[in-house]
Every structure is written in structure tokens, then in C-alpha cells.
Design a protein around this motif. Sequence first.
Motif, PDB file in Angstrom:
ATOM      1  N   VAL A  11      -7.786  -4.688  -4.639  1.00 48.37           N
ATOM      2  CA  VAL A  11      -7.656  -4.811  -3.177  1.00 48.37           C
ATOM      3  C   VAL A  11      -6.304  -4.269  -2.726  1.00 48.37           C
ATOM      4  CG1 VAL A  11      -7.491  -6.439  -1.255  1.00 48.37           C
ATOM      5  CG2 VAL A  11      -9.279  -6.727  -2.980  1.00 48.37           C
ATOM      6  N   MET A  12      -5.259  -4.613  -3.435  1.00 47.81           N
ATOM      7  CA  MET A  12      -3.933  -4.122  -3.069  1.00 47.81           C
ATOM      8  C   MET A  12      -3.874  -2.599  -3.170  1.00 47.81           C
ATOM      9  SD  MET A  12      -1.669  -7.123  -4.878  1.00 47.81           S
ATOM     10  CE  MET A  12      -0.084  -6.395  -4.481  1.00 47.81           C
ATOM     11  N   ARG A  17      -4.231   3.022  -0.372  1.00 49.59           N
ATOM     12  CA  ARG A  17      -4.974   4.273  -0.202  1.00 49.59           C
ATOM     13  C   ARG A  17      -5.618   4.413   1.170  1.00 49.59           C
ATOM     14  NH1 ARG A  17      -7.678   3.935  -6.128  1.00 49.59           N
ATOM     15  NH2 ARG A  17      -5.849   4.615  -7.272  1.00 49.59           N
ATOM     16  N   HIS A  18      -5.812   3.288   1.862  1.00 49.47           N
ATOM     17  CA  HIS A  18      -6.488   3.298   3.169  1.00 49.47           C
ATOM     18  C   HIS A  18      -5.735   2.434   4.187  1.00 49.47           C
ATOM     19  CE1 HIS A  18      -9.917   5.177   1.177  1.00 49.47           C
ATOM     20  NE2 HIS A  18      -9.775   4.276   0.233  1.00 49.47           N
ATOM     21  N   PRO A  19      -4.442   2.671   4.373  1.00 46.35           N
ATOM     22  CA  PRO A  19      -3.676   1.806   5.284  1.00 46.35           C
ATOM     23  C   PRO A  19      -4.183   1.856   6.728  1.00 46.35           C
ATOM     24  CG  PRO A  19      -2.396   3.741   4.695  1.00 46.35           C
ATOM     25  CD  PRO A  19      -3.629   3.749   3.828  1.00 46.35           C
ATOM     26  N   ALA A  42     -15.638  -3.608  -0.872  1.00 47.00           N
ATOM     27  CA  ALA A  42     -16.262  -4.325  -1.985  1.00 47.00           C
ATOM     28  C   ALA A  42     -15.192  -5.017  -2.831  1.00 47.00           C
ATOM     29  CB  ALA A  42     -17.049  -3.352  -2.850  1.00 47.00           C
ATOM     30  N   ILE A  43     -15.415  -6.305  -3.077  1.00 47.21           N
ATOM     31  CA  ILE A  43     -14.485  -7.090  -3.887  1.00 47.21           C
ATOM     32  C   ILE A  43     -15.291  -7.836  -4.938  1.00 47.21           C
ATOM     33  CG2 ILE A  43     -12.834  -9.001  -3.907  1.00 47.21           C
ATOM     34  CD1 ILE A  43     -12.102  -8.243  -1.049  1.00 47.21           C
ATOM     35  N   ALA A  44     -14.925  -7.640  -6.189  1.00 50.33           N
ATOM     36  CA  ALA A  44     -15.592  -8.361  -7.268  1.00 50.33           C
ATOM     37  C   ALA A  44     -15.249  -9.847  -7.168  1.00 50.33           C
ATOM     38  CB  ALA A  44     -15.151  -7.808  -8.619  1.00 50.33           C
ATOM     39  N   LEU A 104      -4.940 -11.255   3.245  1.00 49.49           N
ATOM     40  CA  LEU A 104      -4.089 -11.055   2.076  1.00 49.49           C
ATOM     41  C   LEU A 104      -2.658 -11.154   2.556  1.00 49.49           C
ATOM     42  CD1 LEU A 104      -3.743 -10.212  -0.934  1.00 49.49           C
ATOM     43  CD2 LEU A 104      -3.718  -7.856  -0.137  1.00 49.49           C
ATOM     44  N   GLU A 105      -1.948 -12.131   2.027  1.00 51.65           N
ATOM     45  CA  GLU A 105      -0.547 -12.321   2.424  1.00 51.65           C
ATOM     46  C   GLU A 105       0.308 -12.378   1.173  1.00 51.65           C
ATOM     47  OE1 GLU A 105       1.003 -14.911   5.818  1.00 51.65           O
ATOM     48  OE2 GLU A 105       1.256 -16.175   4.030  1.00 51.65           O
TER      49      GLU A 105
END
Length: 109
Positions: A11-12, A17-19, A42-44, A104-105
Motif C-alpha cells: 500500500v505504501m 507510484r500514484h500520489p 486491491a489490498i491482500a 493510513l497514518e
Amino acid sequence: MASNSDSIYNVMTYVTRHPEEVHFQKGEYSNVITMGIPDHVAIANRETYFPEGRLMVNRMSNHFVSMHGELLDYFFDMTEKGKPDYREVWITTGYLPKKQLYLLELSYE
């Protein structure tokens, strides 16, 4: 610990790559960066790492911090702190279904 997973790393990396797809917000504290990531990403094991209706807070392992220093420095540069001098990184994650965002923090100590 969830914060040391490949899912969090992925995710990070996606954010770097896609800010343009991410909502960045500086927190009220100078050592924190908060992000909203669209839930189409998509997140596992999403339920484990981005729980709905609650927050998950973990300290990243020293191993994770040392292995992914460049990635963590990328986000550190978005805080209001000076040079990277952190020793610990705390991560808060969650899912905000009404906003269709993953939270996400990162907090640098």
C-alpha cells in the motif's frame, strides 16, 4: 504485527507510484502524515490490515524500518519535521466505508 506486513508495504509503495489518487493531510502534529487511499486499490487481507469501524495502531518493527528506510523517508519528507532523525514509526490503519477510503497514518518518533 500487521504493520510489518507485505500488505502494508505494498500500500505504501502504491501511494508513492500514484500520489495523484491519494488524499494527503498533514496532522495537527509536525511528525504525522495522514493519507486517504481509494478503496478500489486491491489490498491482500484487507479486513486484517484495514479494519472497518475501528483503528489498528502498531509500531513498525526495527527490521521493517531498517529495510524500508527510503520508503519511510519519502513519507517523512511530507511532515513538518527537518532531517529524518526518527527511531520509531507508528502506523494507524482503518477503513472508512462512507468515504470509500483506506486510512493510513504514519507517526515518526
